[in-house]
Design a protein around this motif. Structure first.
Motif, mmCIF file in Angstrom:
data_model
loop_
_atom_site.group_PDB
_atom_site.id
_atom_site.type_symbol
_atom_site.label_atom_id
_atom_site.label_comp_id
_atom_site.label_asym_id
_atom_site.label_seq_id
_atom_site.Cartn_x
_atom_site.Cartn_y
_atom_site.Cartn_z
ATOM 1 N N GLY A 61 1.118 -1.294 -0.237
ATOM 2 C CA GLY A 61 0.311 -0.106 -0.341
ATOM 3 C C GLY A 61 0.922 1.040 -0.065
ATOM 4 O O GLY A 61 0.583 2.194 0.192
ATOM 5 N N SER A 62 2.303 1.271 -0.514
ATOM 6 C CA SER A 62 2.220 2.642 -0.489
ATOM 7 C C SER A 62 2.905 3.202 -1.294
ATOM 8 O O SER A 62 2.699 4.842 -1.239
ATOM 9 N N ASP A 81 -6.363 -5.020 -4.890
ATOM 10 C CA ASP A 81 -4.832 -5.791 -5.024
ATOM 11 C C ASP A 81 -5.336 -7.993 -5.004
ATOM 12 O O ASP A 81 -6.083 -7.985 -4.135
ATOM 13 N N GLN A 83 -3.798 -9.626 -3.408
ATOM 14 C CA GLN A 83 -3.651 -10.061 -1.569
ATOM 15 C C GLN A 83 -4.292 -8.661 -0.678
ATOM 16 O O GLN A 83 -4.908 -8.036 -1.408
ATOM 17 N N ASP A 124 1.550 -0.960 -10.452
ATOM 18 C CA ASP A 124 3.130 -1.482 -9.423
ATOM 19 C C ASP A 124 2.656 -3.013 -10.502
ATOM 20 O O ASP A 124 3.653 -3.766 -8.935
HETATM 21 C C1 LIG Z 1 5.870 -4.864 -6.439
HETATM 22 S S1 LIG Z 1 4.219 -5.253 -5.684
HETATM 23 C C2 LIG Z 1 3.132 -3.476 -5.053
HETATM 24 C C3 LIG Z 1 3.964 -2.782 -4.484
HETATM 25 C C4 LIG Z 1 2.653 -1.408 -4.438
HETATM 26 N N1 LIG Z 1 2.694 -0.696 -5.496
HETATM 27 C C5 LIG Z 1 3.569 -0.439 -3.175
HETATM 28 O O1 LIG Z 1 3.369 0.533 -3.646
HETATM 29 O O2 LIG Z 1 2.848 -1.172 -1.519
HETATM 30 C C6 LIG Z 1 3.126 -5.904 -6.551
HETATM 31 C C7 LIG Z 1 1.711 -6.354 -6.727
HETATM 32 O O3 LIG Z 1 1.345 -6.855 -7.539
HETATM 33 C C8 LIG Z 1 0.568 -7.643 -7.222
HETATM 34 N N2 LIG Z 1 -0.563 -8.472 -8.189
HETATM 35 C C9 LIG Z 1 0.496 -9.452 -8.579
HETATM 36 N N3 LIG Z 1 -0.702 -10.158 -9.854
HETATM 37 C C10 LIG Z 1 -1.768 -9.395 -9.431
HETATM 38 C C11 LIG Z 1 -3.313 -10.065 -10.092
HETATM 39 N N4 LIG Z 1 -3.281 -11.266 -10.549
HETATM 40 N N5 LIG Z 1 -4.129 -8.920 -9.499
HETATM 41 C C12 LIG Z 1 -4.299 -8.065 -8.476
HETATM 42 N N6 LIG Z 1 -2.768 -8.089 -8.505
HETATM 43 C C13 LIG Z 1 -1.628 -8.770 -8.648
HETATM 44 C C14 LIG Z 1 1.227 -8.555 -6.069
HETATM 45 O O4 LIG Z 1 0.012 -9.119 -4.924
HETATM 46 C C15 LIG Z 1 2.142 -6.853 -5.660
HETATM 47 O O5 LIG Z 1 1.555 -6.884 -4.416
#
Ligand SMILES: C[S@@+](CC[C@H](N)C(=O)[O-])C[C@H]1O[C@@H](n2cnc3c(N)ncnc32)[C@H](O)[C@@H]1O
Length: 208
Positions: A61-62, A81, A83, A124
């Motif tokens: 969540g940043s 997300d 997750q 992201d």
């Molecule tokens: C690098 S992290 C994002 C960090 C976020 N921007 C932050 O600032 O906290 C990448 C994210 O992509 C999400 N993700 C990957 N595949 C996904 C999907 N099919 N649908 C939704 N989210 C997905 C992951 O769960 C992960 O939380």
């Protein structure tokens, strides 16, 4: 700038030399990714205080934390997300746990919020990496195509879409659809991206 610190991940302690990691912690951000969005914002000035923003792939969540510092507290910000995203203390932030490929669920959720269009969509997204660069890059393109589809429906005309892309030989499968839909594509690699990474941000300006 190096701030070695011992972190415990699983059972093994190890030293983290990443200044962005420590700076994110110091400032109370949930992830170091925030510095990538902040660099994009500084360079392109995309998000404005009255912009309705949809942030895809938000966990932990940043990006959402940074976005809520830019937009007014009465303007909706939506985070999605696959997750769980831990809740924020901001009434304007609405969260959904869903896969970006699950268009129906996302559509229904946004509809219940009474939102028809966003001014900006950020993403992201990163696939779970396999260690096979070609596979990871291909999956990144696939996920980004799902996001382009979401933006087709929910991004306003002239709106901006920000994508994170693992760039490889399949990237033209994504660039083609972007160029059909947006007046301009700017590619940017923030300093906060790790040197060896293949990731870039695609700033898609002026939705047609
Ligand atoms: C690098 S992290 C994002 C960090 C976020 N921007 C932050 O600032 O906290 C990448 C994210 O992509 C999400 N993700 C990957 N595949 C996904 C999907 N099919 N649908 C939704 N989210 C997905 C992951 O769960 C992960 O939380």
């Amino acid at each position: 700038m190096v701030f070695p610190k011992v972190a415990i991940m699983g059972k093994k302690p190890f030293i983290i030399h990443d200044p962005y990691f420590h700076e994110a912690k110091r400032l109370g951000y949930r992830a170091r990714s925030v510095f990538k969005l902040l660099e994009i914002q500084e360079k392109f000035g995309i998000i404005r205080p009255t912009d309705r923003v949809l942030d895809l792939a938000s966990a932990p969540g940043s990006f959402l934390q940074a976005i809520t510092k830019i937009v007014r507290p009465d303007i909706p910000v939506v985070g999605i997300d696959i997750q769980k995203i831990e809740p924020f203390g901001h009434g304007n932030v609405k969260l959904l746990q869903a896969d970006v490929n699950d268009f129906e669920t996302i559509h229904a959720f946004i509809e219940t919020l009474g939102i028809t269009r966003f001014d900006v969509i950020t993403s992201d997204i990163a696939p779970a990496t396999t260690g096979h660069t070609g596979v990871d890059q291909y999956r990144s393109v696939e996920l980004n195509l799902a996001i382009v589809h979401i933006a087709d429906e929910f991004l306003k005309k002239n709106g901006t879409l920000i994508l994170k892309v693992f760039v490889g030989e399949d990237v033209n499968d994504l660039i083609g659809p972007i160029k059909e839909r947006y007046a301009k594509l700017k590619r940017f690699k923030p300093k906060a991206c790790r040197d060896r990474s293949f990731e870039e941000y695609f700033i898609c300006l002026g939705k047609k």
